[in-house]
Design a protein around this motif. Sequence first.
Motif, PDB file in Angstrom:
ATOM      1  N   ASN A 131     -54.614 -48.412 -22.812  1.00 47.75           N
ATOM      2  CA  ASN A 131     -54.660 -49.267 -21.515  1.00 47.75           C
ATOM      3  C   ASN A 131     -53.596 -50.247 -22.090  1.00 47.75           C
ATOM      4  O   ASN A 131     -52.482 -51.246 -21.210  1.00 47.75           O
ATOM      5  CB  ASN A 131     -55.639 -50.078 -22.049  1.00 47.75           C
ATOM      6  CG  ASN A 131     -56.795 -49.518 -20.954  1.00 47.75           C
ATOM      7  OD1 ASN A 131     -56.572 -49.278 -20.592  1.00 47.75           O
ATOM      8  ND2 ASN A 131     -57.945 -48.932 -21.685  1.00 47.75           N
ATOM      9  N   LYS A 132     -52.581 -50.455 -23.356  1.00 42.94           N
ATOM     10  CA  LYS A 132     -51.933 -51.438 -23.596  1.00 42.94           C
ATOM     11  C   LYS A 132     -50.210 -50.874 -23.299  1.00 42.94           C
ATOM     12  O   LYS A 132     -50.026 -51.198 -22.347  1.00 42.94           O
ATOM     13  CB  LYS A 132     -52.235 -51.406 -25.580  1.00 42.94           C
ATOM     14  CG  LYS A 132     -50.952 -52.880 -25.766  1.00 42.94           C
ATOM     15  CD  LYS A 132     -51.023 -53.145 -27.146  1.00 42.94           C
ATOM     16  CE  LYS A 132     -50.030 -53.296 -27.583  1.00 42.94           C
ATOM     17  NZ  LYS A 132     -50.192 -54.701 -27.620  1.00 42.94           N
ATOM     18  N   CYS A 133     -49.899 -49.596 -23.323  1.00 42.28           N
ATOM     19  CA  CYS A 133     -48.392 -48.640 -22.452  1.00 42.28           C
ATOM     20  C   CYS A 133     -48.495 -48.763 -21.089  1.00 42.28           C
ATOM     21  O   CYS A 133     -47.569 -49.759 -20.742  1.00 42.28           O
ATOM     22  CB  CYS A 133     -48.646 -47.848 -22.720  1.00 42.28           C
ATOM     23  SG  CYS A 133     -49.102 -47.932 -24.755  1.00 42.28           S
ATOM     24  N   VAL A 164     -48.028 -52.015 -20.264  1.00 35.94           N
ATOM     25  CA  VAL A 164     -46.355 -52.518 -19.944  1.00 35.94           C
ATOM     26  C   VAL A 164     -46.070 -52.458 -18.267  1.00 35.94           C
ATOM     27  O   VAL A 164     -45.022 -53.147 -17.852  1.00 35.94           O
ATOM     28  CB  VAL A 164     -45.632 -51.806 -20.754  1.00 35.94           C
ATOM     29  CG1 VAL A 164     -44.427 -52.411 -20.614  1.00 35.94           C
ATOM     30  CG2 VAL A 164     -46.063 -52.371 -21.893  1.00 35.94           C
ATOM     31  N   LEU A 165     -46.246 -51.132 -17.627  1.00 39.90           N
ATOM     32  CA  LEU A 165     -45.980 -50.437 -17.412  1.00 39.90           C
ATOM     33  C   LEU A 165     -46.034 -51.751 -15.793  1.00 39.90           C
ATOM     34  O   LEU A 165     -45.380 -52.191 -14.954  1.00 39.90           O
ATOM     35  CB  LEU A 165     -46.138 -49.274 -16.458  1.00 39.90           C
ATOM     36  CG  LEU A 165     -45.924 -48.240 -17.221  1.00 39.90           C
ATOM     37  CD1 LEU A 165     -46.477 -46.697 -16.838  1.00 39.90           C
ATOM     38  CD2 LEU A 165     -43.895 -48.357 -16.790  1.00 39.90           C
ATOM     39  N   VAL A 166     -47.518 -52.201 -15.829  1.00 43.08           N
ATOM     40  CA  VAL A 166     -48.021 -52.722 -15.216  1.00 43.08           C
ATOM     41  C   VAL A 166     -47.299 -54.214 -15.325  1.00 43.08           C
ATOM     42  O   VAL A 166     -46.536 -55.164 -13.637  1.00 43.08           O
ATOM     43  CB  VAL A 166     -49.396 -53.409 -15.254  1.00 43.08           C
ATOM     44  CG1 VAL A 166     -50.012 -54.441 -14.031  1.00 43.08           C
ATOM     45  CG2 VAL A 166     -50.487 -52.520 -14.564  1.00 43.08           C
ATOM     46  N   LYS A 167     -46.794 -55.083 -15.937  1.00 41.52           N
ATOM     47  CA  LYS A 167     -46.223 -56.145 -15.842  1.00 41.52           C
ATOM     48  C   LYS A 167     -44.434 -55.532 -15.493  1.00 41.52           C
ATOM     49  O   LYS A 167     -44.139 -56.893 -14.702  1.00 41.52           O
ATOM     50  CB  LYS A 167     -46.000 -56.711 -17.459  1.00 41.52           C
ATOM     51  CG  LYS A 167     -46.439 -57.361 -17.786  1.00 41.52           C
ATOM     52  CD  LYS A 167     -46.367 -58.020 -19.153  1.00 41.52           C
ATOM     53  CE  LYS A 167     -47.772 -58.438 -20.196  1.00 41.52           C
ATOM     54  NZ  LYS A 167     -47.437 -58.549 -21.520  1.00 41.52           N
ATOM     55  N   THR A 222     -43.182 -47.572 -29.875  1.00 37.80           N
ATOM     56  CA  THR A 222     -43.359 -48.667 -29.492  1.00 37.80           C
ATOM     57  C   THR A 222     -44.142 -48.552 -28.142  1.00 37.80           C
ATOM     58  O   THR A 222     -44.025 -47.910 -27.572  1.00 37.80           O
ATOM     59  CB  THR A 222     -42.452 -49.995 -28.994  1.00 37.80           C
ATOM     60  OG1 THR A 222     -41.453 -49.270 -28.447  1.00 37.80           O
ATOM     61  CG2 THR A 222     -42.168 -50.475 -30.452  1.00 37.80           C
ATOM     62  N   PRO A 223     -45.027 -49.281 -27.661  1.00 36.11           N
ATOM     63  CA  PRO A 223     -45.542 -49.213 -26.572  1.00 36.11           C
ATOM     64  C   PRO A 223     -45.036 -49.252 -25.243  1.00 36.11           C
ATOM     65  O   PRO A 223     -45.028 -48.884 -24.507  1.00 36.11           O
ATOM     66  CB  PRO A 223     -46.810 -51.294 -26.947  1.00 36.11           C
ATOM     67  CG  PRO A 223     -46.463 -51.559 -27.459  1.00 36.11           C
ATOM     68  CD  PRO A 223     -46.242 -50.931 -28.781  1.00 36.11           C
ATOM     69  N   LEU A 253     -53.468 -40.909 -10.379  1.00 37.45           N
ATOM     70  CA  LEU A 253     -53.945 -40.432 -11.688  1.00 37.45           C
ATOM     71  C   LEU A 253     -55.179 -41.021 -12.725  1.00 37.45           C
ATOM     72  O   LEU A 253     -54.518 -42.344 -12.424  1.00 37.45           O
ATOM     73  CB  LEU A 253     -52.850 -40.426 -12.601  1.00 37.45           C
ATOM     74  CG  LEU A 253     -51.618 -39.979 -12.328  1.00 37.45           C
ATOM     75  CD1 LEU A 253     -50.206 -39.562 -13.009  1.00 37.45           C
ATOM     76  CD2 LEU A 253     -52.355 -38.630 -11.896  1.00 37.45           C
ATOM     77  N   THR A 254     -55.871 -40.417 -13.121  1.00 38.38           N
ATOM     78  CA  THR A 254     -56.788 -40.929 -14.062  1.00 38.38           C
ATOM     79  C   THR A 254     -56.545 -41.020 -15.613  1.00 38.38           C
ATOM     80  O   THR A 254     -55.369 -40.449 -15.702  1.00 38.38           O
ATOM     81  CB  THR A 254     -58.151 -40.068 -13.913  1.00 38.38           C
ATOM     82  OG1 THR A 254     -58.099 -39.275 -14.881  1.00 38.38           O
ATOM     83  CG2 THR A 254     -59.150 -39.759 -12.665  1.00 38.38           C
ATOM     84  N   LEU A 255     -56.760 -42.239 -16.250  1.00 38.96           N
ATOM     85  CA  LEU A 255     -56.001 -42.397 -17.461  1.00 38.96           C
ATOM     86  C   LEU A 255     -56.411 -40.976 -18.595  1.00 38.96           C
ATOM     87  O   LEU A 255     -55.542 -40.765 -19.143  1.00 38.96           O
ATOM     88  CB  LEU A 255     -56.877 -43.884 -18.768  1.00 38.96           C
ATOM     89  CG  LEU A 255     -56.660 -44.569 -17.675  1.00 38.96           C
ATOM     90  CD1 LEU A 255     -56.755 -46.276 -18.034  1.00 38.96           C
ATOM     91  CD2 LEU A 255     -55.520 -44.611 -17.176  1.00 38.96           C
ATOM     92  N   LEU A 256     -57.885 -40.237 -17.861  1.00 41.61           N
ATOM     93  CA  LEU A 256     -57.716 -38.927 -18.629  1.00 41.61           C
ATOM     94  C   LEU A 256     -57.259 -37.921 -18.497  1.00 41.61           C
ATOM     95  O   LEU A 256     -56.341 -37.034 -19.575  1.00 41.61           O
ATOM     96  CB  LEU A 256     -59.071 -38.011 -18.038  1.00 41.61           C
ATOM     97  CG  LEU A 256     -60.501 -39.110 -19.512  1.00 41.61           C
ATOM     98  CD1 LEU A 256     -61.857 -39.046 -18.968  1.00 41.61           C
ATOM     99  CD2 LEU A 256     -60.266 -39.482 -20.718  1.00 41.61           C
TER     100      LEU A 256
END
Lengths: 183, 253
Positions: A157-159, A162-165, A110-111, A132-135
């Motif tokens: 991005n979705k995952c 979750v961290l941002v939230k 799950t995310p 860090l870049t996403l890549l």
Amino acid sequence: MSDVKGETTLPPYYPEFYGFPPFYTRQPNTLSWSSQLSQWRSFILGYCRAHKLWRLNLVDAMDTELFFNKSINRKLPLPTIREVVDDLVKTSNAEWLSSEKSIAYIFWRTPEDFASQIYGWIDSTGQKNTVLTLLELTEGDHSTDQEFYGMDQAMLNKCLNVLVKRGQAQVFSVGDDKGIKVW
Amino acid sequence: MRRRVGLAALDRRVQDSQTWSSHGASLRRTHQSELTTQLSVFQAALSTFSTQYASEIRQNPKFRSEFARMCTVIGVDPLAASSSRQQDKGGNIWAEMLGSSVNDFYFELAVKIVEVCRETRTKNGGLISVNEVQETIIKKDRSTGGGGTGLQLSEDDIIRSVECLKPLGSGFEMMKIGKTMMIRSVPKEFNTDQAKVLEVIQVLGFVTIRLLVDNLGWIAPRAQAVVDDLMAEAFLWVDEQEGETSYWAPCAL
């Protein structure tokens, strides 16, 4: 018995009923269907995980060994595949790309789980408080052994959201790319 | 000699019967003490045997079933032994003699059997072959690390354990379909038609309505009714992808 999988030993994520012809017909009985559904659910997740598949195009997937067992000539019909994926969506293990329901992201974790993994990796590699870049996360040389390596950017991005939230990360733009900072 | 007819003869008769009865009593006593000795020797032997071979009994299914068979022959039920644990000594005399290893083995196994039956009920409707239970338990034991040497189980062990569930009224029943021993974990009696269909599936792997009509001489509605009923109870799964609709039993896999 597990031997119905056939003579050649299949990987452990193959369901017990892979070689059972009725497994490819949606069972009308609720009890049987619940068993069938749960076997298909874990098979899709296990299969995608083993093959590092991030998105599933149902029409294409129909003819792969995931839904098509050549040895007994049985194929899970599209509406039933859709029903199973719909069920995966309910538990955050999948997400439709569009309302046509032809392609879905498959979250074999799950995310939330992936988010924790990413956080753990950044923490354990001492990259907290650096950008860090996403890549770098999904294609970088240091994360090749990580489960999230190669992850679809949209899923990532979705995952990360979750961290941002959770208040553990911040996402911002770095040139054309996006960057993330975790603390 | 004729004097015996006198009154004294009465006394004599009393005397005689007294002698006989005292002799009888002493015979009974010797007999009883002999039996007691024999019994205690036997108890001791059996007890030593079962403690001495406790690990063998637990590990070797062949040995275990032979031991259980021997107990049955001499009228000892190793399972009844500890299920009737009463205050008075009479109830658990066998348990004391046999040590707890034998019956505990079967009870622990019974718990595992119940687990497997519960876990697989959605897929097989509550009908499972002894063979599958056996394999599943062995596999589980292996994956949890088990008792080191690995659990050895025979079909006979499973059947014995299921029998010891009977007093609980839990509805676990052994039944034979064709040549296969099955455990039925739901309260459902199969009528002869249903049993027949399951038996055909055991042999062929599946049935179709036509197959039942052709081979059993049933009319189609009868065949359909039986199949529908078994489907409704989740004992059969349907396959609609090849010609005529066919019906399969997960328990016959």
